[in-house]
Design an enzyme around this catalytic site. Structure first.
Site, PDB file in Angstrom:
ATOM      1  CB  SER A 171      -0.894  -0.158   1.191  1.00 55.81           C
ATOM      2  OG  SER A 171      -1.666   1.265   1.270  1.00 55.81           O
ATOM      3  CG  ASN A 172       2.670   3.102   3.385  1.00 58.52           C
ATOM      4  OD1 ASN A 172       2.172   4.342   3.393  1.00 58.52           O
ATOM      5  ND2 ASN A 172       2.363   2.475   4.512  1.00 58.52           N
ATOM      6  CG  MET A 185       5.646  -8.300   7.531  1.00 62.82           C
ATOM      7  SD  MET A 185       5.609  -6.833   8.739  1.00 62.82           S
ATOM      8  CE  MET A 185       4.892  -7.816  10.187  1.00 62.82           C
ATOM      9  NE  ARG A 186      15.064 -12.354   7.308  1.00 63.94           N
ATOM     10  CZ  ARG A 186      15.187 -13.756   7.362  1.00 63.94           C
ATOM     11  NH1 ARG A 186      13.988 -14.453   7.580  1.00 63.94           N
ATOM     12  NH2 ARG A 186      16.421 -14.391   7.409  1.00 63.94           N
ATOM     13  CG  HIS A 197       5.118   2.025  14.062  1.00 68.95           C
ATOM     14  ND1 HIS A 197       5.078   0.514  13.869  1.00 68.95           N
ATOM     15  CD2 HIS A 197       4.638   2.330  14.834  1.00 68.95           C
ATOM     16  CE1 HIS A 197       4.294   0.386  14.871  1.00 68.95           C
ATOM     17  NE2 HIS A 197       4.211   1.291  15.653  1.00 68.95           N
ATOM     18  CG  ASP A 243       7.984  -0.357  15.328  1.00 67.43           C
ATOM     19  OD1 ASP A 243       8.351  -0.226  13.728  1.00 67.43           O
ATOM     20  OD2 ASP A 243       7.441  -1.013  15.602  1.00 67.43           O
TER      21      ASP A 243
END
Length: 217
Positions: free
Chosen positions: A14-15, A92-93, A111, A147
């Site tokens: 999406s981003n 996701m890593r 985030h 994050d």
């Protein structure tokens, strides 16, 4: 000369799509030169190809827990495309400290919370549980801690009393699509200076905008 950007994804992208749209503008100071996924079934790969962006898949699953070996393969792909900057878009890593340090100041992440509040998983659920009245999204430089890292840009929305995590996530996603391209524009345009653990922006317009929630009127 436009900075060469790789977007790393694991899902729908999406981003990634928002960044590709922004970079299509003639005056945008960056060019998306490759989209790399660690999953062959990531929906964002087809979106990238439809936009004319080269793609690559480096299946992280086949490397197991050997993150260094995965990163060696990833770095080879980045080198092949002469990448200057990395944007993480739902990647996701986790990276090793060595890889992050190699790309310090050149790897961005987004985030869906106003960091340093609500890092990690389920930030929207965390926000609703905490009862905050304002939440949002943060673009930051990547450091070894999850994050965290110097904050580049943030955007906020009001939290409603009847919000669910999904409803809040949908409104914040719209903010993400606005601020990620703007943050990349600042970095690629050489307008960001790292001052210790904080970012300073050159030539940014002063803003007195205020968001207060709930309204007391």
């Amino acid at each position: 000369m436009k900075r060469r950007v790789a977007i790393l994804i694991s899902g729908r992208g999406s981003n990634m799509a928002a960044l590709i749209r922004a970079a299509a503008a003639e005056d945008f100071p960056a060019k998306i030169v490759v989209v790399i996924s660690n999953r062959a079934d990531a929906g964002g790969l087809e979106k990238a190809r439809a936009s004319g962006i080269p793609t690559a898949t480096i299946e992280s699953k086949s490397f197991g827990k050997d993150r260094a070996a995965f990163e060696t393969a990833l770095q080879s792909a980045l080198d092949e495309h002469k990448v200057d900057l990395i944007c993480l878009g739902g990647f996701m890593r986790l990276f090793t400290t060595g890889f992050v340090q190699r790309w310090y100041g050149r790897m961005l992440n987004i985030h869906p919370s106003l960091l340093p509040s609500f890092p990690g998983l389920d930030p929207h659920g965390q926000a609703l549980k905490a009862g905050v009245k304002i939440s949002g999204a943060t673009v930051h430089f990547v450091i070894p801690e999850t994050d965290a890292g110097p904050i580049l840009m943030q955007g906020a929305v009001a939290v409603r009393d009847d919000d669910t995590p999904d409803a809040l996530a949908a409104r914040i996603l719209e903010v993400e699509h606005r601020i990620y391209p703007d943050a990349l524009r600042l970095v690629a345009g050489g307008r960001i200076r790292l001052d210790g653990d904080t970012c300073k922006t050159a030539g940014s317009a002063a803003s007195d905008a205020t968001l207060i929630s709930p309204a007391a009127g």
